[in-house]
Design a protein around this motif. Structure first.
Motif, PDB file in Angstrom:
ATOM      1  N   UNK A  16      44.619  45.224  18.572  1.00 54.74           N
ATOM      2  CA  UNK A  16      44.188  43.839  18.563  1.00 54.74           C
ATOM      3  C   UNK A  16      44.321  43.206  19.947  1.00 54.74           C
ATOM      4  N   UNK A  17      45.478  43.374  20.573  1.00 56.59           N
ATOM      5  CA  UNK A  17      45.686  42.764  21.887  1.00 56.59           C
ATOM      6  C   UNK A  17      44.750  43.379  22.925  1.00 56.59           C
ATOM      7  N   UNK A  18      44.591  44.708  22.900  1.00 55.08           N
ATOM      8  CA  UNK A  18      43.691  45.359  23.858  1.00 55.08           C
ATOM      9  C   UNK A  18      42.242  44.928  23.624  1.00 55.08           C
ATOM     10  N   UNK A  19      41.856  44.735  22.383  1.00 52.18           N
ATOM     11  CA  UNK A  19      40.495  44.277  22.086  1.00 52.18           C
ATOM     12  C   UNK A  19      40.272  42.858  22.587  1.00 52.18           C
ATOM     13  N   UNK A  20      41.279  42.006  22.439  1.00 57.19           N
ATOM     14  CA  UNK A  20      41.167  40.633  22.943  1.00 57.19           C
ATOM     15  C   UNK A  20      41.036  40.628  24.457  1.00 57.19           C
ATOM     16  N   UNK A  21      41.858  41.441  25.137  1.00 60.86           N
ATOM     17  CA  UNK A  21      41.766  41.524  26.598  1.00 60.86           C
ATOM     18  C   UNK A  21      40.394  42.033  27.035  1.00 60.86           C
ATOM     19  N   UNK A  22      39.872  43.023  26.337  1.00 59.87           N
ATOM     20  CA  UNK A  22      38.552  43.557  26.678  1.00 59.87           C
ATOM     21  C   UNK A  22      37.452  42.527  26.442  1.00 59.87           C
ATOM     22  N   UNK A  23      37.544  41.785  25.347  1.00 55.69           N
ATOM     23  CA  UNK A  23      36.540  40.757  25.056  1.00 55.69           C
ATOM     24  C   UNK A  23      36.573  39.649  26.114  1.00 55.69           C
ATOM     25  N   UNK A  24      37.765  39.244  26.523  1.00 50.55           N
ATOM     26  CA  UNK A  24      37.871  38.238  27.585  1.00 50.55           C
ATOM     27  C   UNK A  24      37.281  38.757  28.888  1.00 50.55           C
ATOM     28  N   UNK A  25      37.520  40.024  29.169  1.00 57.70           N
ATOM     29  CA  UNK A  25      36.971  40.626  30.382  1.00 57.70           C
ATOM     30  C   UNK A  25      35.445  40.629  30.352  1.00 57.70           C
ATOM     31  N   UNK A  26      34.866  41.005  29.216  1.00 59.93           N
ATOM     32  CA  UNK A  26      33.402  41.009  29.097  1.00 59.93           C
ATOM     33  C   UNK A  26      32.840  39.595  29.254  1.00 59.93           C
ATOM     34  N   UNK A  27      33.545  38.604  28.709  1.00 60.93           N
ATOM     35  CA  UNK A  27      33.099  37.215  28.843  1.00 60.93           C
ATOM     36  C   UNK A  27      33.094  36.792  30.303  1.00 60.93           C
ATOM     37  N   UNK A  28      34.169  37.108  31.024  1.00 62.01           N
ATOM     38  CA  UNK A  28      34.233  36.768  32.445  1.00 62.01           C
ATOM     39  C   UNK A  28      33.149  37.495  33.229  1.00 62.01           C
ATOM     40  N   UNK A  29      32.901  38.763  32.896  1.00 58.82           N
ATOM     41  CA  UNK A  29      31.862  39.518  33.595  1.00 58.82           C
ATOM     42  C   UNK A  29      30.492  38.885  33.386  1.00 58.82           C
ATOM     43  N   UNK A  30      30.208  38.444  32.174  1.00 60.70           N
ATOM     44  CA  UNK A  30      28.909  37.811  31.902  1.00 60.70           C
ATOM     45  C   UNK A  30      28.763  36.494  32.647  1.00 60.70           C
ATOM     46  N   UNK A  31      29.839  35.714  32.696  1.00 62.31           N
ATOM     47  CA  UNK A  31      29.770  34.423  33.386  1.00 62.31           C
ATOM     48  C   UNK A  31      29.630  34.573  34.892  1.00 62.31           C
ATOM     49  N   UNK A  32      30.206  35.637  35.434  1.00 60.52           N
ATOM     50  CA  UNK A  32      30.155  35.842  36.882  1.00 60.52           C
ATOM     51  C   UNK A  32      29.111  36.864  37.282  1.00 60.52           C
ATOM     52  N   UNK A  33      28.186  37.156  36.393  1.00 65.80           N
ATOM     53  CA  UNK A  33      27.167  38.167  36.675  1.00 65.80           C
ATOM     54  C   UNK A  33      26.342  37.752  37.897  1.00 65.80           C
ATOM     55  N   UNK A  34      26.127  38.715  38.767  1.00 62.00           N
ATOM     56  CA  UNK A  34      25.321  38.500  39.963  1.00 62.00           C
ATOM     57  C   UNK A  34      24.067  39.341  39.819  1.00 62.00           C
ATOM     58  N   UNK A  35      22.893  38.733  39.870  1.00 56.94           N
ATOM     59  CA  UNK A  35      21.652  39.502  39.740  1.00 56.94           C
ATOM     60  C   UNK A  35      21.576  40.606  40.787  1.00 56.94           C
ATOM     61  N   UNK A  36      21.271  41.810  40.344  1.00 55.55           N
ATOM     62  CA  UNK A  36      21.104  42.925  41.249  1.00 55.55           C
ATOM     63  C   UNK A  36      22.388  43.680  41.554  1.00 55.55           C
ATOM     64  N   UNK A  37      23.521  43.225  41.024  1.00 54.25           N
ATOM     65  CA  UNK A  37      24.779  43.901  41.318  1.00 54.25           C
ATOM     66  C   UNK A  37      25.215  44.796  40.156  1.00 54.25           C
TER      67      UNK A  37
END
Length: 110
Positions: A85-106
């Motif tokens: 559960x904790x590892x899944x929450x950390x992974x979900x938060x990471x994916x959320x941050x990655x989507x918000x900080x996505x840079x086109x072409x990177x």
């Protein structure tokens, strides 16, 4: 960090601090999220930082419960689910941050 990004910002006349805030920092954060998440999950699984924070280690508590109740599979099954559960929450938060900080072409964020 591609040099062309900084060169383009300088060509547009952006000051160094503005270049850092608008171009360098978002790309660096995007790249750093994956490694930071991996480190956080690894630290949690090894439970060393949990002791520093003041919590007892989850495996230690599970061993104590097993020695009192002799319910090995149930106890370690629940401990496994808590880790998951904790590892899944950390992974979900990471994916959320990655989507918000996505840079086109990177790279593609799924």
């Amino acid at each position: 960090m591609p040099k062309g990004e900084v060169t383009a910002a300088r060509a547009l006349g952006l000051p160094a601090f503005q270049t850092f805030l608008d171009i360098t920092l978002p790309i660096a954060l995007r790249i750093a999220i994956t490694g930071t998440t991996t480190t956080a999950i690894t630290q949690f699984r090894s439970s060393s930082f949990m002791i520093v924070v003041g919590y007892q280690e989850l495996t230690y508590v599970a061993n104590r419960i097993v020695s009192d109740t002799f319910k090995v599979f149930e106890t370690f099954g629940i401990a496994c689910l808590m880790y998951l559960l904790v590892c899944s929450i950390l992974s979900a938060l990471s994916r959320t941050f990655e989507r918000r900080l996505a840079v086109p072409g990177l790279g593609v964020v799924k």
